[in-house]
Design a protein around this motif. Structure first.
Motif, PDB file in Angstrom:
ATOM      1  N   LEU A  56      44.931  36.703  36.049  1.00 40.88           N
ATOM      2  CA  LEU A  56      45.978  35.970  36.762  1.00 40.88           C
ATOM      3  C   LEU A  56      45.383  35.071  37.845  1.00 40.88           C
ATOM      4  CD1 LEU A  56      48.741  38.721  37.161  1.00 40.88           C
ATOM      5  CD2 LEU A  56      48.596  36.901  35.461  1.00 40.88           C
ATOM      6  N   TYR A  57      44.402  35.606  38.599  1.00 40.03           N
ATOM      7  CA  TYR A  57      43.744  34.836  39.666  1.00 40.03           C
ATOM      8  C   TYR A  57      42.239  35.019  39.526  1.00 40.03           C
ATOM      9  CZ  TYR A  57      48.485  35.752  41.357  1.00 40.03           C
ATOM     10  OH  TYR A  57      49.832  35.901  41.453  1.00 40.03           O
ATOM     11  N   PRO A  58      41.619  34.417  38.515  1.00 44.40           N
ATOM     12  CA  PRO A  58      40.210  34.713  38.220  1.00 44.40           C
ATOM     13  C   PRO A  58      39.245  34.378  39.350  1.00 44.40           C
ATOM     14  CG  PRO A  58      41.000  32.848  36.919  1.00 44.40           C
ATOM     15  CD  PRO A  58      42.193  33.448  37.565  1.00 44.40           C
ATOM     16  N   ARG A  59      39.407  33.224  39.967  1.00 41.17           N
ATOM     17  CA  ARG A  59      38.455  32.825  41.016  1.00 41.17           C
ATOM     18  C   ARG A  59      38.592  33.708  42.257  1.00 41.17           C
ATOM     19  NH1 ARG A  59      40.443  28.078  38.761  1.00 41.17           N
ATOM     20  NH2 ARG A  59      38.888  26.664  37.872  1.00 41.17           N
ATOM     21  N   VAL A  60      39.832  33.944  42.678  1.00 45.14           N
ATOM     22  CA  VAL A  60      40.066  34.737  43.881  1.00 45.14           C
ATOM     23  C   VAL A  60      39.597  36.179  43.669  1.00 45.14           C
ATOM     24  CG1 VAL A  60      41.828  35.619  45.444  1.00 45.14           C
ATOM     25  CG2 VAL A  60      41.982  33.279  44.586  1.00 45.14           C
ATOM     26  N   MET A  61      39.923  36.741  42.525  1.00 46.87           N
ATOM     27  CA  MET A  61      39.554  38.135  42.256  1.00 46.87           C
ATOM     28  C   MET A  61      38.039  38.296  42.086  1.00 46.87           C
ATOM     29  SD  MET A  61      42.266  39.921  42.483  1.00 46.87           S
ATOM     30  CE  MET A  61      42.831  38.791  43.753  1.00 46.87           C
ATOM     31  N   ALA A  62      37.381  37.285  41.517  1.00 52.53           N
ATOM     32  CA  ALA A  62      35.921  37.357  41.390  1.00 52.53           C
ATOM     33  C   ALA A  62      35.268  37.349  42.769  1.00 52.53           C
ATOM     34  CB  ALA A  62      35.421  36.181  40.548  1.00 52.53           C
ATOM     35  N   ALA A  63      35.764  36.489  43.654  1.00 54.17           N
ATOM     36  CA  ALA A  63      35.228  36.459  45.013  1.00 54.17           C
ATOM     37  C   ALA A  63      35.513  37.776  45.740  1.00 54.17           C
ATOM     38  CB  ALA A  63      35.827  35.285  45.784  1.00 54.17           C
ATOM     39  N   ALA A  64      36.711  38.329  45.538  1.00 52.32           N
ATOM     40  CA  ALA A  64      37.048  39.599  46.175  1.00 52.32           C
ATOM     41  C   ALA A  64      36.135  40.720  45.680  1.00 52.32           C
ATOM     42  CB  ALA A  64      38.507  39.947  45.894  1.00 52.32           C
ATOM     43  N   MET A  65      35.828  40.705  44.397  1.00 53.09           N
ATOM     44  CA  MET A  65      34.931  41.738  43.840  1.00 53.09           C
ATOM     45  C   MET A  65      33.542  41.631  44.443  1.00 53.09           C
ATOM     46  SD  MET A  65      35.342  44.164  41.597  1.00 53.09           S
ATOM     47  CE  MET A  65      34.219  45.457  41.059  1.00 53.09           C
ATOM     48  N   LEU A  66      33.085  40.413  44.630  1.00 56.21           N
ATOM     49  CA  LEU A  66      31.753  40.209  45.219  1.00 56.21           C
ATOM     50  C   LEU A  66      31.735  40.681  46.672  1.00 56.21           C
ATOM     51  CD1 LEU A  66      29.079  39.059  44.198  1.00 56.21           C
ATOM     52  CD2 LEU A  66      29.716  36.863  45.181  1.00 56.21           C
ATOM     53  N   VAL A  67      32.799  40.391  47.414  1.00 57.10           N
ATOM     54  CA  VAL A  67      32.885  40.842  48.809  1.00 57.10           C
ATOM     55  C   VAL A  67      32.916  42.368  48.888  1.00 57.10           C
ATOM     56  CG1 VAL A  67      34.369  40.870  50.846  1.00 57.10           C
ATOM     57  CG2 VAL A  67      33.975  38.729  49.623  1.00 57.10           C
ATOM     58  N   LEU A  68      33.665  43.015  47.986  1.00 59.92           N
ATOM     59  CA  LEU A  68      33.721  44.477  47.976  1.00 59.92           C
ATOM     60  C   LEU A  68      32.373  45.086  47.620  1.00 59.92           C
ATOM     61  CD1 LEU A  68      37.180  45.086  46.244  1.00 59.92           C
ATOM     62  CD2 LEU A  68      36.569  45.584  48.623  1.00 59.92           C
ATOM     63  N   SER A  69      31.625  44.424  46.737  1.00 56.20           N
ATOM     64  CA  SER A  69      30.293  44.923  46.380  1.00 56.20           C
ATOM     65  C   SER A  69      29.357  44.893  47.591  1.00 56.20           C
ATOM     66  CB  SER A  69      29.714  44.088  45.235  1.00 56.20           C
ATOM     67  OG  SER A  69      28.380  44.465  44.962  1.00 56.20           O
ATOM     68  N   ILE A  70      29.369  43.769  48.318  1.00 59.47           N
ATOM     69  CA  ILE A  70      28.524  43.666  49.510  1.00 59.47           C
ATOM     70  C   ILE A  70      28.970  44.676  50.559  1.00 59.47           C
ATOM     71  CG2 ILE A  70      27.843  42.125  51.379  1.00 59.47           C
ATOM     72  CD1 ILE A  70      28.139  39.797  49.418  1.00 59.47           C
ATOM     73  N   THR A  71      30.284  44.837  50.711  1.00 59.97           N
ATOM     74  CA  THR A  71      30.816  45.806  51.680  1.00 59.97           C
ATOM     75  C   THR A  71      30.381  47.219  51.345  1.00 59.97           C
ATOM     76  OG1 THR A  71      32.746  44.385  52.036  1.00 59.97           O
ATOM     77  CG2 THR A  71      32.915  46.689  52.729  1.00 59.97           C
TER      78      THR A  71
END
Length: 391
Positions: A56-71
């Motif tokens: 549904l929101y591929p770009r936003v969710m991909a960025a969110a996943m990357l932020v959660l990984s770093i977190t």
């Protein structure tokens, strides 16, 4: 089973939520390996969330996943907890989603972010860089390769859908042309019947009026002829009108004005034709026959573009209402032209261009079709406006 798969394909949130739930279950099972279970579980609950909304929101969710990984890496470093989060497999899922559904360029940017994230995690958590790095690289490479295959399949399905849509439109257009031809024939027949009968009745009525006092027998004969002609005309009229009682359905009748053109452009975009639309002036108040003519010219032009303008067709539609006429201009990105027996380039081998010319001629307008010097195909039509009719 096939019906269920089609149902799932139209509801990506359902299948992606099932995938996110599976990752969440793995995270719950992995809590036992962590020394800080609440912190681990909090991150584990958040990591699968982007996966549920990935299409549904591929770009936003991909960025969110990357932020959660770093977190998660930072929290693991601060708490000295080296337990792995299985839900980080979602990073590869996000890479697959971007490449398959968005594009390679976004996928390359995200791949660069994944390399930076992996390097940061390995350095921060002091993990061995050999086996882990190789496994991570192979996993991301597998996700990218799978996305390429799926993306190619999606492109193929889109092309097939576009061809089927064009074939359906061609079939409907042929059926519509056949019906229009038959209605025109009936209209001519109706005109002949009524005009002939009315002419006979008028002549006989004038004769009966003059002969009524001088020669009643001739007047009676004229009145008999009038009655017989009227009955015959009425019988023919009923027979002809009965053929016209089947009205076209609402879906077959094109909308008038800007709404109809916008709907047409939306349909063409949905089957793979990139269209830029420009509407200028008040188009909703023109006479219905003029609005229908504009609609048909744009429809036929865009259909020809979709069929003949190459692998990635584009079209530009401009409809301008002036003080005395309406201008319709449709240009496309060009393609391989078809030639008629005289060697002149034409846009397809059907009756589309002839139909457009006939419709514009009936409305008193002009139309020009041909290939521009830059290779683009251009349809330019003008339809005069009768301001008296509009008022």
């Amino acid at each position: 089973m096939r019906r269920f798969s089609l149902w799932l394909r139209d509801r990506p949130l359902v299948s992606d939520s099932v995938l996110a739930a599976a990752l969440l279950l793995l995270e719950v099972l992995g809590v036992a390996n962590s020394d800080h279970k609440l912190t681990y579980l909090g991150i584990g609950v958040l990591l699968p969330v982007p996966v549920a909304f990935r299409r549904l929101y591929p770009r936003v969710m991909a960025a969110a996943m990357l932020v959660l990984s770093i977190t998660s890496a930072v929290i693991g470093y601060l708490t000295e907890d080296n337990a792995d989060h299985i839900a980080l497999l979602g990073l590869g899922i996000m890479l697959y989603t971007l490449v398959a559904y968005v594009g390679r360029r976004e996928g390359l940017w995200y791949a660069g972010g994944l390399v930076a994230d992996s390097a940061f995690s390995f350095l921060l958590l002091d993990k061995p860089s050999g086996t882990d790095a190789l496994f991570t690289a192979m996993f991301y490479l597998l996700c990218w390769t799978l996305a390429e295959f799926i993306g190619a399949r999606h492109a193929y399905d889109t092309e097939v859908a576009a061809r089927l849509a064009v074939a359906d439109y061609d079939r409907e257009r042929r059926a519509h042309d056949a019906v229009s031809f038959e209605r025109t024939r009936i209209a001519r027949e109706l005109h002949d019947v009524v005009a002939h009968a009315v002419s006979v009745i008028i002549v006989q009525a004038d004769g009966a009026r003059y002969a009524l006092r001088r020669d009643p027998d001739i007047a009676e004969q004229a009145l008999t002829t009038i009655a017989g002609t009227g009955r015959e005309a009425l019988r023919e009229l009923r027979r002809t009108v009965s053929l016209l009682r089947i009205e076209p359905t609402l879906e077959q009748v094109p909308q008038h004005g800007t709404a109809g053109i916008a709907k047409l452009v939306e349909v063409m975009r949905s089957i793979g034709l990139a269209v830029e639309l420009e509407l200028t002036g008040e188009l909703d108040s023109v006479p219905p026959e003029v609005s229908l003519g504009v609609h048909r010219v744009v429809q036929e032009s865009l259909t020809n573009t979709l069929r003949h303008a190459g692998a990635h067709p584009k079209a530009w539609v401009r409809v301008l209402r002036g003080a005395t006429d309406i201008v319709i201009e449709v240009t496309d990105s060009g393609g391989i032209p078809v030639h008629d027996p005289t060697g002149n380039a034409i846009k397809g081998g059907g009756m589309g261009l002839a139909g457009m010319r006939e419709r514009i001629a009936v409305l008193g307008g002009t139309i020009e079709t041909g290939r521009a010097p830059d290779g683009a195909w251009r349809v330019y039509a003008t339809i005069p406006l009768d301001t008296a009719d509009e008022s």
